[in-house]
Design an enzyme around this catalytic site. Structure first.
Site, PDB file in Angstrom:
ATOM      1  N   SER A  55       0.837  -1.203   0.000  1.00 13.64           N
ATOM      2  CA  SER A  55       0.000   0.000   0.000  1.00 13.64           C
ATOM      3  C   SER A  55       0.870   1.251   0.000  1.00 13.64           C
ATOM      4  CB  SER A  55      -0.949  -0.030   1.208  1.00 13.64           C
ATOM      5  OG  SER A  55      -1.870   1.041   1.145  1.00 13.64           O
ATOM      6  N   THR A  56       0.754   2.087   1.042  1.00 12.02           N
ATOM      7  CA  THR A  56       1.472   3.357   1.081  1.00 12.02           C
ATOM      8  C   THR A  56       2.978   3.136   0.939  1.00 12.02           C
ATOM      9  OG1 THR A  56      -0.179   4.009   2.717  1.00 12.02           O
ATOM     10  CG2 THR A  56       1.641   5.541   2.326  1.00 12.02           C
TER      11      THR A  56
ATOM     12  N   HIS B 188      -2.667  -0.863  -3.503  1.00  9.47           N
ATOM     13  CA  HIS B 188      -3.791   0.044  -3.301  1.00  9.47           C
ATOM     14  C   HIS B 188      -3.595   1.274  -4.185  1.00  9.47           C
ATOM     15  CE1 HIS B 188      -4.290  -1.723   1.034  1.00  9.47           C
ATOM     16  NE2 HIS B 188      -4.826  -2.508   0.109  1.00  9.47           N
TER      17      HIS B 188
ATOM     18  N   MET C 193      -0.082   1.395   5.469  1.00 11.50           N
ATOM     19  CA  MET C 193      -0.773   1.707   6.714  1.00 11.50           C
ATOM     20  C   MET C 193      -1.950   0.754   6.916  1.00 11.50           C
ATOM     21  SD  MET C 193      -2.183   5.416   7.992  1.00 11.50           S
ATOM     22  CE  MET C 193      -0.524   6.078   8.195  1.00 11.50           C
TER      23      MET C 193
ATOM     24  N   ASP D 255      -4.491  -4.404   6.107  1.00  7.83           N
ATOM     25  CA  ASP D 255      -4.954  -5.198   4.976  1.00  7.83           C
ATOM     26  C   ASP D 255      -3.885  -6.224   4.582  1.00  7.83           C
ATOM     27  OD1 ASP D 255      -6.679  -6.025   2.933  1.00  7.83           O
ATOM     28  OD2 ASP D 255      -5.700  -4.723   1.474  1.00  7.83           O
TER      29      ASP D 255
END
Length: 398
Positions: A214-215, A241, A334, A337
């Protein structure tokens, strides 16, 4: 504790003020300057020392793209987050910004951007805290863990829920107090001792590799795939993401630097060895097994863990189909998930890797997975491509 200082560069005075208000209303963040275009930004950087820059793309005098090119010449290392409405219409421009060194991007909502800026408030705070926080810490500032800001985001979401809902749902939401969501003091959460998992079976031959991220993902994946083994035989499925409309261009950009073919995944296509598949934005991606082989499946089912695509959806299907004959990788991001289902993969005997704290922009998803016992080995980003390639080669089905 120190604030993460933010520079906002946008040709719209209204947008500068709206974003500035979001920043100043978030504990631990502060605006250190505002610029009208790229040239103005260069001048402001002579006296201001931000930890992160929010940069519009389409501006007069000097565009965001032109600034990023100049940034290289000036050897500026402050992380840049792209924030522009043009991104939704020009994904290629946004990806070019990433190639030029931007850390990540956030899309401004639609036409009525001034009315809908609240839709991306959480993302703005998360990205500033993640990229700006990492830069600030590297330069000696004492700042909170990114999860501190994640708690503030959850509080704001709960407050908005109370405003929008009525009756029983509102009463339930109203019971969420600030103490429940935001700690009373700044904090640096410690990593717990991981749960010890005894897999149901020993690790087998690796038939498929699944990556959740993700991030911090766009640049981390560039690092991984430019160095991946060109002779890798297994297919690689990736959930990053990312909003709809960007993943095709992102896959193309990875395809330009990766020795393996990379493409945005399509519903129903067969999964081929030595190929990298990127989950499309706004679609869950999972594996479906049929008598003739394994196939990509896409769905627009409800988000899981707040995301679509969700890492958990991919990992769940891999755990169920491949059991101990897969490799799961969970990287910077973050939240949580992917943590639960990579742990299920591990329970079934799959090989698993997690990105380590020091090399993660946000040590959230891999931290939770590690604490749950879902990560066999933690690996630095610089070593990730090598570790994936090594395991895939050592446990290749003959």
């Amino acid at each position: 504790m120190d604030d993460i200082s933010v520079m906002i560069c946008d040709d719209s005075a209204l947008m500068r003020n709206l974003i500035g208000r979001i920043v100043d209303e978030t504990t631990g963040l502060s605006v250190c300057g505002k610029a009208e275009n790229g040239q103005d930004l260069i001048e402001k950087l002579k006296t201001s020392k931000p930890d992160v820059i929010l940069l519009d793309i389409e501006m007069p005098v000097m565009t965001g793209l032109q600034f990023l090119k100049k940034r290289k010449e000036l050897h500026l290392d402050v992380p840049v987050i792209i924030l522009s409405s043009v991104a939704t219409e020009g994904a290629a421009v946004t990806i070019e910004c990433l190639e030029l060194g931007a850390s990540d991007f956030i899309t401004k909502p639609g036409a009525s951007v001034t009315l809908k800026i609240g839709d991306v408030t959480s993302e703005i705070v998360e990205y500033i805290a993640s990229y700006g926080g990492a830069y600030a810490a590297m330069h000696g500032k004492s700042i909170p863990d990114p999860e501190f800001f994640h708690h503030q985001i959850k509080l704001k979401e709960a407050e908005r829920f109370v405003i929008k809902k009525k009756g029983e749902e509102a009463a339930k939401a109203a019971s969420i107090t600030k103490a429940d969501v935001v700690p009373s003091t700044w904090f640096q959460p410690k990593v717990k001792e991981p749960v010890v998992i005894t897999p149901e079976r020993e690790g087998g031959k690796i038939e498929l590799i699944a990556i959740g991220i993700s991030t911090g993902g766009p640049n981390a994946l560039r690092d991984v795939f430019k160095d991946i083994d060109p002779n890798l035989k297994q297919p690689v499925l990736v959930v990053q993401h990312m909003p709809a409309g960007f993943t095709a261009e992102f896959a193309n950009s990875l395809n330009n630097i990766c020795p393996l073919p990379v493409s945005e995944a399509k519903d129903g296509e067969p999964i081929l060895g030595g190929h990298v598949y990127i989950a499309p934005g706004s679609y869950h991606m999972f594996v479906e097994h049929k008598p003739l082989g394994n196939f990509i499946k896409l769905s627009q089912d409800e988000p899981r863990n707040g995301h679509r695509p969700s890492c958990d959806v991919l990992f769940e299907s891999v755990a169920n189909i491949f059991k101990n004959k897969a490799l799961g990788v969970i990287m910077t991001g973050m939240g949580r998930d992917g943590a639960a289902q990579i742990t299920e993969m591990r329970k079934k005997g799959a090989w698993t890797i997690g990105q380590n704290k020091d090399s993660s922009i946000v040590y959230g998803m891999p931290k939770v997975a590690f604490e749950m016992g879902g990560v066999q080995k933690q690996v630095a980003l610089a070593d990730m491509a090598g570790e994936i390639s090594k395991l895939a080669k050592e446990h290749l089905l003959a």
